[in-house]
Design an enzyme around this catalytic site. Structure first.
Site, PDB file in Angstrom:
ATOM      1  N   CYS A   1     -44.478  14.849  -7.485  1.00 59.14           N
ATOM      2  CA  CYS A   1     -45.289  14.470  -6.328  1.00 59.14           C
ATOM      3  C   CYS A   1     -44.996  13.011  -5.995  1.00 59.14           C
ATOM      4  O   CYS A   1     -44.939  12.167  -6.895  1.00 59.14           O
ATOM      5  CB  CYS A   1     -46.768  14.645  -6.668  1.00 59.14           C
ATOM      6  SG  CYS A   1     -47.883  14.197  -5.327  1.00 59.14           S
ATOM      7  N   LEU A   2     -44.810  12.705  -4.715  1.00 61.10           N
ATOM      8  CA  LEU A   2     -44.524  11.327  -4.310  1.00 61.10           C
ATOM      9  C   LEU A   2     -45.700  10.399  -4.629  1.00 61.10           C
ATOM     10  O   LEU A   2     -45.538   9.179  -4.652  1.00 61.10           O
ATOM     11  CB  LEU A   2     -44.185  11.259  -2.819  1.00 61.10           C
ATOM     12  CG  LEU A   2     -42.906  12.001  -2.397  1.00 61.10           C
ATOM     13  CD1 LEU A   2     -42.683  11.866  -0.899  1.00 61.10           C
ATOM     14  CD2 LEU A   2     -41.696  11.471  -3.163  1.00 61.10           C
TER      15      LEU A   2
ATOM     16  N   HIS B   1     -47.629  23.213  -2.355  1.00 63.67           N
ATOM     17  CA  HIS B   1     -47.939  21.850  -2.805  1.00 63.67           C
ATOM     18  C   HIS B   1     -48.613  21.051  -1.675  1.00 63.67           C
ATOM     19  O   HIS B   1     -49.629  20.380  -1.886  1.00 63.67           O
ATOM     20  CB  HIS B   1     -46.638  21.168  -3.261  1.00 63.67           C
ATOM     21  CG  HIS B   1     -46.811  19.792  -3.825  1.00 63.67           C
ATOM     22  ND1 HIS B   1     -46.631  19.496  -5.157  1.00 63.67           N
ATOM     23  CD2 HIS B   1     -47.133  18.615  -3.215  1.00 63.67           C
ATOM     24  CE1 HIS B   1     -46.855  18.202  -5.343  1.00 63.67           C
ATOM     25  NE2 HIS B   1     -47.144  17.638  -4.183  1.00 63.67           N
ATOM     26  N   GLU B   2     -48.055  21.144  -0.447  1.00 71.42           N
ATOM     27  CA  GLU B   2     -48.604  20.359   0.676  1.00 71.42           C
ATOM     28  C   GLU B   2     -49.974  20.877   1.104  1.00 71.42           C
ATOM     29  O   GLU B   2     -50.877  20.092   1.396  1.00 71.42           O
ATOM     30  CB  GLU B   2     -47.648  20.383   1.878  1.00 71.42           C
ATOM     31  CG  GLU B   2     -46.263  19.796   1.626  1.00 71.42           C
ATOM     32  CD  GLU B   2     -46.253  18.508   0.842  1.00 71.42           C
ATOM     33  OE1 GLU B   2     -47.190  17.705   0.945  1.00 71.42           O
ATOM     34  OE2 GLU B   2     -45.281  18.311   0.089  1.00 71.42           O
TER      35      GLU B   2
ATOM     36  N   HIS C   1     -52.530  19.593  -1.098  1.00 73.27           N
ATOM     37  CA  HIS C   1     -52.900  18.206  -0.756  1.00 73.27           C
ATOM     38  C   HIS C   1     -53.981  18.193   0.331  1.00 73.27           C
ATOM     39  O   HIS C   1     -54.904  17.382   0.277  1.00 73.27           O
ATOM     40  CB  HIS C   1     -51.677  17.436  -0.224  1.00 73.27           C
ATOM     41  CG  HIS C   1     -50.886  16.724  -1.281  1.00 73.27           C
ATOM     42  ND1 HIS C   1     -51.440  15.817  -2.153  1.00 73.27           N
ATOM     43  CD2 HIS C   1     -49.565  16.762  -1.591  1.00 73.27           C
ATOM     44  CE1 HIS C   1     -50.494  15.337  -2.955  1.00 73.27           C
ATOM     45  NE2 HIS C   1     -49.349  15.904  -2.639  1.00 73.27           N
TER      46      HIS C   1
ATOM     47  N   GLN D   1     -51.512  11.636   1.796  1.00 70.61           N
ATOM     48  CA  GLN D   1     -50.698  10.770   0.932  1.00 70.61           C
ATOM     49  C   GLN D   1     -50.411   9.421   1.575  1.00 70.61           C
ATOM     50  O   GLN D   1     -49.980   8.493   0.885  1.00 70.61           O
ATOM     51  CB  GLN D   1     -49.377  11.455   0.565  1.00 70.61           C
ATOM     52  CG  GLN D   1     -49.569  12.643  -0.391  1.00 70.61           C
ATOM     53  CD  GLN D   1     -48.239  13.289  -0.731  1.00 70.61           C
ATOM     54  OE1 GLN D   1     -47.716  14.065   0.065  1.00 70.61           O
ATOM     55  NE2 GLN D   1     -47.693  12.974  -1.889  1.00 70.61           N
TER      56      GLN D   1
HETATM   57 ZN    ZN Z   1     -47.632  15.679  -3.674  1.00 73.45          ZN
END
Ligand code: ZN
Length: 185
Positions: A109-110, A152-153, A156, A55
């Site tokens: 999500c950022l 979630h991570e 990614h 990210q």
């Molecule tokens: Zn995310």
């Protein structure tokens, strides 16, 4: 420490990086401490509970998670911390066991600020990872927000975005004019 730019799902160049499968981190790795400090700072500045290295444009299997403390208010108005803040630096994390049962909840999500959708996740997961000291650690049967953030991570790190996990895309909505309805990771 330094704030890093968070890549966005809705930017085509960023999305190429966000959908890349990340490389394992080679340990020991002295430059990791600075990077991890930047990741915590960037995550907190964006009010997130998790941030994965891709990210911020680094395609390595590294993520940070910060679950806020659970505070309860007593009838007399005093506030009591019933569970402390939990911080994790996850190097080369792997889900080694997951429940067959799923839970559906709103998730953000950022890399897609303001947007939240209903994502099914395993109710609990057991995760193995390496910590900053190079020791292999295990989180056993994590539940709740921690279980969700871990899944979630790790997604990614495999180049999988939360939008791909949403079964009912009509639940994906822009909440940027409202209070955030859930945690963003
Ligand atoms: Zn995310």
């Amino acid at each position: 420490m330094a704030l890093r730019r968070i890549l966005r799902i809705d930017n085509p160049d960023d999305k190429k990086i966000l959908t890349t499968r990340c490389h394992p981190v080679r340990m020991p790795n002295p430059s990791l401490k600075q990077l991890v400090a930047d990741m915590f700072e960037t995550m907190h500045a964006a009010n997130g509970v998790g941030l994965a290295a891709p990210q911020i444009g680094i395609t390595q299997r590294l993520a940070v998670i910060s679950i806020p403390p659970v505070v309860e208010e007593r009838p007399d108005g005093t506030k009591v911390e019933v569970a402390p803040e939990q911080n994790f630096v996850l190097i080369n994390p792997e889900i080694i066991k997951a429940s067959n049962q799923e839970e559906v909840a709103l998730e953000g999500c950022l890399s897609l600020p303001g947007w939240y959708g209903e994502v099914p996740r395993a109710t609990w997961v057991t995760v193995e990872y390496t910590d900053l000291n190079g020791r292999r650690q295990r989180i056993r049967r994590a539940t709740g927000l921690l279980a969700r953030a871990l899944q979630h991570e790790i997604d990614h790190l495999d180049g999988i975005l939360f939008t791909e996990r949403i079964r009912d895309l009509s639940t994906l909505k822009d909440y940027s004019e409202e209070m955030a309805p859930a945690a963003a990771e």
